[in-house]
Design an enzyme around this catalytic site. Structure first.
Site, PDB file in Angstrom:
ATOM      1  N   GLY A   9       0.809  -1.217   0.000  1.00  0.00           N
ATOM      2  CA  GLY A   9       0.000   0.000   0.000  1.00  0.00           C
ATOM      3  C   GLY A   9       0.841   1.265   0.000  1.00  0.00           C
ATOM      4  CB  CYS A  10       3.773   2.251   1.996  1.00  0.00           C
ATOM      5  SG  CYS A  10       2.973   2.079   3.612  1.00  0.00           S
TER       6      CYS A  10
END
Length: 153
Positions: free
Chosen positions: A43-44
Site C-alpha cells: 500500500g505504501c
C-alpha cells in the site's frame, strides 16, 4: 488531536538525500503532508508511486508533497531509488512527528495489537494552516482526490 483550521505543527527532521526539512521552510506553498506506515510495503509503495506520477500537476498548483514514516533516511533512499519516487520522504525514527499529528495509534492485525502509523494526509495552506485532513486513507484514488481538493481551493 490536531484538527482542521489550526496551525500545522512545525518540525525539523532528516529527509532523503541527507537534507533536513522544516515545515516553516515551505511557507508560501501548499503542503501535502502524508503519513504512511512503512517503506516498500504494498500500500505504501502504491501511494508513493501515485503521488510521484502526479508530482508535476501538484507543482503547477504550488503544492509540495512530503511523505513521512518512521523508516530511516537510508531506507527512504533505497525505497525512492527502487521505485523511481519523486516525492520527498521524511524520516521520523523517534516518532515525534507521528505522535504530534496523532497518527501513531494502536492497530490490530490477526488479533494482535501493536502501535503503528495510521495512513493519514494533512493538507496545509501556504500560511501554515491545516485546511483538510484525511484519516484511515484508502490508497486507490487518494492522490487524485487530494489534487482535486487543491484545485478547488
Amino acid at each position: 488531536m490536531i484538527s482542521e483550521g489550526q496551525s500545522a505543527p512545525d518540525f525539523t527532521l532528516p529527509c532523503d538525500s541527507g537534507e533536513t526539512l522544516t515545515l516553516n521552510s515551505l511557507k508560501g506553498k501548499t503542503v501535502v503532508l502524508y503519513f504512511y506506515p512503512k517503506d516498500d510495503t504494498s500500500g505504501c509503495t502504491k501511494q508513493a508511486i501515485a503521488f510521484s506520477e502526479m508530482i508535476a500537476e501538484f507543482a503547477e498548483l504550488g503544492a509540495e508533497i512530503i511523505g513521512v514514516s518512521p523508516d530511516s533516511v537510508k531506507k527512504h533512499d533505497k525505497f525512492k531509488e527502487k521505485h523511481g519516487l519523486k516525492v520527498k520522504l521524511v524520516s521520523d525514527e523517534e516518532k515525534s512527528l507521528v505522535e504530534t499529528y496523532g497518527v501513531w495509534v494502536e492497530k490490530q492485525m490477526y488479533g494482535k495489537k501493536y502501535m503503528g502509523v495510521e495512513r493519514s494526509t494533512f493538507l496545509i495552506d501556504p500560511k501554515g494552516k491545516i485546511i483538510k485532513i484525511w484519516r484511515k486513507v484508502k490508497v486507490p484514488g487518494h492522490a487524485e482526490h487530494v489534487l482535486n481538493e487543491i484545485k478547488n481551493l
